[in-house]
Design a protein around this motif. Structure first.
Motif, PDB file in Angstrom:
ATOM      1  N   GLY A  86      -3.808  40.426 -21.388  1.00 11.77           N
ATOM      2  CA  GLY A  86      -3.821  39.457 -22.480  1.00 11.77           C
ATOM      3  C   GLY A  86      -5.202  39.245 -23.060  1.00 11.77           C
TER       4      GLY A  86
ATOM      5  N   TYR B 271      -6.186  42.323 -25.098  1.00 13.22           N
ATOM      6  CA  TYR B 271      -5.343  42.301 -26.303  1.00 13.22           C
ATOM      7  C   TYR B 271      -5.893  41.311 -27.328  1.00 13.22           C
ATOM      8  CZ  TYR B 271      -0.961  41.736 -28.988  1.00 13.22           C
ATOM      9  OH  TYR B 271       0.005  41.676 -29.970  1.00 13.22           O
TER      10      TYR B 271
ATOM     11  N   PHE C 299       0.413  45.788 -22.655  1.00 14.66           N
ATOM     12  CA  PHE C 299      -0.545  45.184 -23.574  1.00 14.66           C
ATOM     13  C   PHE C 299      -1.291  46.255 -24.371  1.00 14.66           C
ATOM     14  CE2 PHE C 299       0.032  41.437 -20.916  1.00 14.66           C
ATOM     15  CZ  PHE C 299      -0.011  40.422 -21.853  1.00 14.66           C
TER      16      PHE C 299
END
Length: 261
Positions: free
Chosen positions: A97, A100, A159
């Motif tokens: 995350g 990303y 991701f």
């Protein structure tokens, strides 16, 4: 915005897309008109914040990933001009995350709504703001703390795959969204990698179903029994997915009107 109707009550749904360009010009006039005639706006709020955990000083990220995934990650970090020193100390449960979101910010995107435009419209309307209980990602992260190499690889690659796809598709989605071309949005929009990763764990999937698919639907049903007008902000994935929020509401006799094309 989607219009939900039942009896004399109306709930307007403002869906969130992720990500959008920073310089996308938003026309908030319709939102402002609806806010001015509504009693309240319900905005998702996680029940607790997420705390990023780092790898112990004597550990290495390469020990938690396969060689191929680790090499792929290094290439992405170099390509996106991100910090090796910071990222290579983050546990895999959080790393996907962070890479990303940092990559998208570097490329000039922002997650979800243009919050400045959105907040300005809400403040101008002086509407009552109510927090909508939302899932916390901690359940998924708890699982990932003890994830196998295969599980960590799976989520991190989700991701990285999503990042590659978003780089290609996000400009098309944003253009379609800004022009009101809903079909083009749906053609090019991809599901949030957070959900793909976390829903692969049963414990998280069970919690997500209860909070999102059941409690949010119940909240909307209560609003539709109140003969008033309200607004609710929800992720696009959750409202349009098969057997998601809209499908459940249709089964309950709610009339759902899509935005004009």
């Amino acid at each position: 915005m989607w219009k939900l109707s039942k009896g004399g009550a109306t709930v307007w749904v403002l869906p969130m897309i992720n990500p959008v360009p920073k310089d996308l010009a938003w026309d908030s006039s319709r939102l402002l008109r609806i806010l001015k005639i509504s009693d309240a706006i319900y905005i998702p709020k996680p029940d607790k914040p997420t705390t990023v955990q780092k790898i112990p000083a004597n550990g290495k990220l390469s020990e938690f990933l396969s060689k191929n995934t680790y090499k792929r990650l290094l290439k992405v970090i170099d390509r996106e001009n991100l910090s090796h020193r910071f990222l290579l100390r983050i546990k895999p449960a959080y790393l996907g995350g962070i890479v990303y979101n940092q990559s998208l910010l570097q490329r000039g995107y922002i997650p979800w709504l243009d919050m400045n435009t959105f907040n300005n419209a809400v403040q101008k309307s002086k509407i009552k703001i109510i927090d909508l209980p939302w899932h916390s990602p901690e359940v998924g992260f708890e699982f990932m703390q003890n994830a196998t190499v295969e599980q960590a690889d799976y989520c991190l690659n989700l991701f990285l795959d999503s990042l590659d796809q978003v780089v290609l598709k996000a400009p098309l989605v944003a253009k379609a969204w800004s022009s009101g071309d809903l079909q083009a949005v749906l053609n090019d929009y991809s599901a949030d990698p957070y959900n793909k990763c976390e829903l692969s764990q049963k414990k998280y999937a069970d919690e997500y179903k209860i909070i999102v698919d059941d409690e949010v639907v119940h909240q909307i049903q209560l609003l539709l029994n109140d003969n008033r007008t309200n607004v609710i902000v929800l992720p696009l994935d959750d409202v349009l997915k098969k057997e998601g929020i809209f499908d459940k509401l249709r089964d309950d006799g709610v009339e759902i009107t899509a935005p004009p094309q």
